[in-house]
Motif scaffolding. Structure first.
Motif, PDB file in Angstrom:
ATOM      1  N   ASP A   1       0.649  -1.158   0.146  1.00  0.00           N
ATOM      2  CA  ASP A   1      -0.306   0.390  -0.105  1.00  0.00           C
ATOM      3  C   ASP A   1       0.733   1.273   0.403  1.00  0.00           C
ATOM      4  O   ASP A   1       0.665   2.576  -0.232  1.00  0.00           O
ATOM      5  CB  ASP A   1      -0.774   0.376   1.321  1.00  0.00           C
ATOM      6  CG  ASP A   1      -1.724   1.501   1.627  1.00  0.00           C
ATOM      7  OD1 ASP A   1      -2.190   1.712   0.055  1.00  0.00           O
ATOM      8  OD2 ASP A   1      -2.156   1.662   2.669  1.00  0.00           O
TER       9      ASP A   1
ATOM     10  N   LEU B   1       2.656   1.436  -3.025  1.00  0.00           N
ATOM     11  CA  LEU B   1       1.705   2.694  -4.141  1.00  0.00           C
ATOM     12  C   LEU B   1       1.328   3.866  -4.388  1.00  0.00           C
ATOM     13  O   LEU B   1       0.425   3.901  -5.160  1.00  0.00           O
ATOM     14  CB  LEU B   1       0.412   1.014  -4.287  1.00  0.00           C
ATOM     15  CG  LEU B   1       0.549   0.083  -4.672  1.00  0.00           C
ATOM     16  CD1 LEU B   1      -1.030  -1.102  -4.240  1.00  0.00           C
ATOM     17  CD2 LEU B   1       0.386  -0.240  -6.665  1.00  0.00           C
ATOM     18  N   LYS B   2       0.349   4.291  -2.983  1.00  0.00           N
ATOM     19  CA  LYS B   2       1.254   5.581  -3.153  1.00  0.00           C
ATOM     20  C   LYS B   2       1.804   6.607  -3.241  1.00  0.00           C
ATOM     21  O   LYS B   2       1.983   7.433  -3.488  1.00  0.00           O
ATOM     22  CB  LYS B   2       1.097   6.005  -1.503  1.00  0.00           C
ATOM     23  CG  LYS B   2      -0.076   5.246  -0.515  1.00  0.00           C
ATOM     24  CD  LYS B   2      -0.633   5.460   0.316  1.00  0.00           C
ATOM     25  CE  LYS B   2      -1.350   4.977   1.788  1.00  0.00           C
ATOM     26  NZ  LYS B   2      -1.761   4.971   3.249  1.00  0.00           N
TER      27      LYS B   2
ATOM     28  N   TRP C   1       0.242   0.130 -12.413  1.00  0.00           N
ATOM     29  CA  TRP C   1       0.638   1.179 -11.454  1.00  0.00           C
ATOM     30  C   TRP C   1      -0.615  -0.081 -10.700  1.00  0.00           C
ATOM     31  O   TRP C   1      -1.452  -0.099  -9.749  1.00  0.00           O
ATOM     32  CB  TRP C   1       0.781   2.407 -11.527  1.00  0.00           C
ATOM     33  CG  TRP C   1       1.996   2.588  -9.660  1.00  0.00           C
ATOM     34  CD1 TRP C   1       0.744   2.961  -8.899  1.00  0.00           C
ATOM     35  CD2 TRP C   1       3.209   2.277  -9.287  1.00  0.00           C
ATOM     36  NE1 TRP C   1       1.641   3.612  -8.117  1.00  0.00           N
ATOM     37  CE2 TRP C   1       2.928   3.114  -8.185  1.00  0.00           C
ATOM     38  CE3 TRP C   1       4.445   1.265  -9.653  1.00  0.00           C
ATOM     39  CZ2 TRP C   1       3.643   2.194  -6.963  1.00  0.00           C
ATOM     40  CZ3 TRP C   1       5.032   0.829  -8.970  1.00  0.00           C
ATOM     41  CH2 TRP C   1       4.445   2.006  -7.427  1.00  0.00           C
ATOM     42  N   ILE C   2      -1.882   0.917 -11.734  1.00  0.00           N
ATOM     43  CA  ILE C   2      -3.083   1.038 -11.693  1.00  0.00           C
ATOM     44  C   ILE C   2      -3.803  -0.406 -11.468  1.00  0.00           C
ATOM     45  O   ILE C   2      -4.324  -0.745 -10.407  1.00  0.00           O
ATOM     46  CB  ILE C   2      -4.233   1.487 -12.431  1.00  0.00           C
ATOM     47  CG1 ILE C   2      -3.358   3.658 -12.575  1.00  0.00           C
ATOM     48  CG2 ILE C   2      -5.906   1.661 -12.353  1.00  0.00           C
ATOM     49  CD1 ILE C   2      -4.420   4.125 -13.722  1.00  0.00           C
TER      50      ILE C   2
ATOM     51  N   ARG D   1      -2.280  -2.972 -10.104  1.00  0.00           N
ATOM     52  CA  ARG D   1      -1.413  -3.104  -9.504  1.00  0.00           C
ATOM     53  C   ARG D   1      -1.871  -2.828  -8.069  1.00  0.00           C
ATOM     54  O   ARG D   1      -2.485  -3.980  -6.980  1.00  0.00           O
ATOM     55  CB  ARG D   1       0.146  -2.938  -9.102  1.00  0.00           C
ATOM     56  CG  ARG D   1       0.854  -4.275  -9.765  1.00  0.00           C
ATOM     57  CD  ARG D   1       1.250  -5.127  -9.064  1.00  0.00           C
ATOM     58  NE  ARG D   1       2.262  -5.743  -9.530  1.00  0.00           N
ATOM     59  CZ  ARG D   1       2.179  -6.813 -10.496  1.00  0.00           C
ATOM     60  NH1 ARG D   1       0.452  -7.001 -10.924  1.00  0.00           N
ATOM     61  NH2 ARG D   1       3.294  -7.450 -10.977  1.00  0.00           N
ATOM     62  N   ARG D   2      -3.013  -1.286  -7.982  1.00  0.00           N
ATOM     63  CA  ARG D   2      -3.734  -1.778  -6.817  1.00  0.00           C
ATOM     64  C   ARG D   2      -4.730  -2.424  -7.079  1.00  0.00           C
ATOM     65  O   ARG D   2      -5.592  -2.862  -6.010  1.00  0.00           O
ATOM     66  CB  ARG D   2      -4.359   0.703  -7.401  1.00  0.00           C
ATOM     67  CG  ARG D   2      -5.149   0.165  -5.804  1.00  0.00           C
ATOM     68  CD  ARG D   2      -4.941   0.431  -4.898  1.00  0.00           C
ATOM     69  NE  ARG D   2      -3.777   1.039  -4.330  1.00  0.00           N
ATOM     70  CZ  ARG D   2      -3.266   1.335  -2.732  1.00  0.00           C
ATOM     71  NH1 ARG D   2      -3.691   0.717  -1.793  1.00  0.00           N
ATOM     72  NH2 ARG D   2      -2.597   2.216  -2.747  1.00  0.00           N
TER      73      ARG D   2
ATOM     74  N   TRP E   1      -4.184  -5.358  -4.973  1.00  0.00           N
ATOM     75  CA  TRP E   1      -4.287  -5.989  -4.005  1.00  0.00           C
ATOM     76  C   TRP E   1      -5.706  -5.290  -3.450  1.00  0.00           C
ATOM     77  O   TRP E   1      -5.511  -5.861  -2.419  1.00  0.00           O
ATOM     78  CB  TRP E   1      -3.097  -4.179  -3.412  1.00  0.00           C
ATOM     79  CG  TRP E   1      -3.412  -3.478  -1.798  1.00  0.00           C
ATOM     80  CD1 TRP E   1      -2.458  -3.846  -1.314  1.00  0.00           C
ATOM     81  CD2 TRP E   1      -4.221  -2.207  -1.046  1.00  0.00           C
ATOM     82  NE1 TRP E   1      -2.225  -3.381  -0.326  1.00  0.00           N
ATOM     83  CE2 TRP E   1      -3.489  -2.422   0.069  1.00  0.00           C
ATOM     84  CE3 TRP E   1      -5.281  -2.087  -1.008  1.00  0.00           C
ATOM     85  CZ2 TRP E   1      -4.336  -2.166   1.346  1.00  0.00           C
ATOM     86  CZ3 TRP E   1      -6.185  -1.349  -0.619  1.00  0.00           C
ATOM     87  CH2 TRP E   1      -5.337  -1.083   1.040  1.00  0.00           C
ATOM     88  N   TYR E   2      -6.314  -4.865  -3.402  1.00  0.00           N
ATOM     89  CA  TYR E   2      -7.909  -4.833  -3.360  1.00  0.00           C
ATOM     90  C   TYR E   2      -8.194  -6.094  -3.561  1.00  0.00           C
ATOM     91  O   TYR E   2      -8.715  -7.032  -2.229  1.00  0.00           O
ATOM     92  CB  TYR E   2      -8.629  -4.270  -4.844  1.00  0.00           C
ATOM     93  CG  TYR E   2      -8.906  -2.994  -3.743  1.00  0.00           C
ATOM     94  CD1 TYR E   2      -9.252  -2.402  -2.075  1.00  0.00           C
ATOM     95  CD2 TYR E   2      -8.596  -1.445  -4.637  1.00  0.00           C
ATOM     96  CE1 TYR E   2      -8.860  -0.935  -1.582  1.00  0.00           C
ATOM     97  CE2 TYR E   2      -8.782  -0.036  -4.481  1.00  0.00           C
ATOM     98  CZ  TYR E   2      -8.489   0.150  -2.857  1.00  0.00           C
ATOM     99  OH  TYR E   2      -8.631   1.594  -3.012  1.00  0.00           O
TER     100      TYR E   2
ATOM    101  N   GLU F   1     -10.870  -0.572 -10.442  1.00  0.00           N
ATOM    102  CA  GLU F   1      -9.483  -0.411 -10.798  1.00  0.00           C
ATOM    103  C   GLU F   1      -8.809  -0.859 -12.045  1.00  0.00           C
ATOM    104  O   GLU F   1      -8.151  -0.331 -12.558  1.00  0.00           O
ATOM    105  CB  GLU F   1      -8.407  -0.427  -9.279  1.00  0.00           C
ATOM    106  CG  GLU F   1      -8.066   0.029  -8.091  1.00  0.00           C
ATOM    107  CD  GLU F   1      -8.198   1.443  -8.420  1.00  0.00           C
ATOM    108  OE1 GLU F   1      -7.350   2.295  -9.215  1.00  0.00           O
ATOM    109  OE2 GLU F   1      -9.196   2.332  -7.561  1.00  0.00           O
TER     110      GLU F   1
END
Length: 217
Positions: free
Chosen positions: A150, A153-154, A165-166, A168-169, A172-173, A185
């Motif tokens: 997290d 990713l910030k 990158w998006i 991967r977010r 993450w969810y 995402e």
């Protein structure tokens, strides 16, 4: 040969000018020569460094074909320490990270990826290391690893790698079973990929599979 009055006057003016500004001119020329010499020496040093780093990288690659992991790791670490400013150091660390992951050593892989993400001189290598590191952290799925992912990713994505990158977010969810957030995402990532034809069709295809898994377009 005797000088006429005009020549004598010109010579006198030249002597006066040199007496006043000669030291300054010599100083400027000296600085210019030192700068030129320094730049030439630096370019020679860079070429020499790249050549030596290339030989060490070749050693690393050869060690993989012989399945000599310890030599692979040693070469990668030597590249970091001795030739950290070259592309070979970043490439060596990425390769060593892959070898470590194939050997189920996620901790060692992360150390190589973190070095590349923080130290690589080329943005593309930094981005690749960040994305691979995120993949490992997300796959681990622990509270600590997801927190670290997290934080990463910030950070701002390397230019040109924003869609990944998006995505991967979204991963993450998804690993936290936050399906609606993951779908948002993934759709954002797909939109970004479609507007940038530099991304291969395979990347869009894999993302489409993820989108279908969370509810489709």
């Amino acid at each position: 040969m005797a000088l006429d009055l005009e020549e004598q006057e010109n010579l006198a003016n030249l002597k006066s000018f040199w007496a006043r500004y000669g030291n300054y001119i010599i100083g400027v020329i000296t600085v210019a020569l030192l700068v030129y010499s320094g730049m030439s020496a630096w370019k020679w040093y860079q070429r020499d460094q790249a050549a030596d780093a290339g030989k060490l990288y070749e050693t690393l690659i050869n060690s993989i074909s012989k399945n000599e992991k310890d030599k692979t790791y040693l070469a990668a670490e030597d590249l970091q320490k001795k030739y950290g400013g070259t592309s070979y150091a970043a490439m060596g660390s990425l390769v060593a990270a892959k070898v470590a992951m194939d050997s189920n050593d996620a901790s060692k892989a992360q150390s190589y990826l973190k070095w590349t993400a923080n130290q690589a001189s080329d943005d593309s290598f930094r981005a690749l290391a960040q994305l691979r590191l995120l993949g490992i952290l997300i796959d681990q799925g622990t509270e600590a690893s997801l927190k670290e992912a997290d934080q990463l990713l910030k950070e701002k994505a390397v230019k040109g790698f924003e869609p990944l990158w998006i995505e991967r977010r979204g991963d993450w969810y998804l690993v936290q079973t936050k399906i609606p957030e993951a779908r948002i995402e993934y759709l954002k990532a797909m939109k970004a990929m479609q507007s940038d034809r530099a991304f291969p069709e395979d990347a869009r295809g894999l993302l489409k599979v993820k989108i279908d898994a969370v509810g489709g377009m």
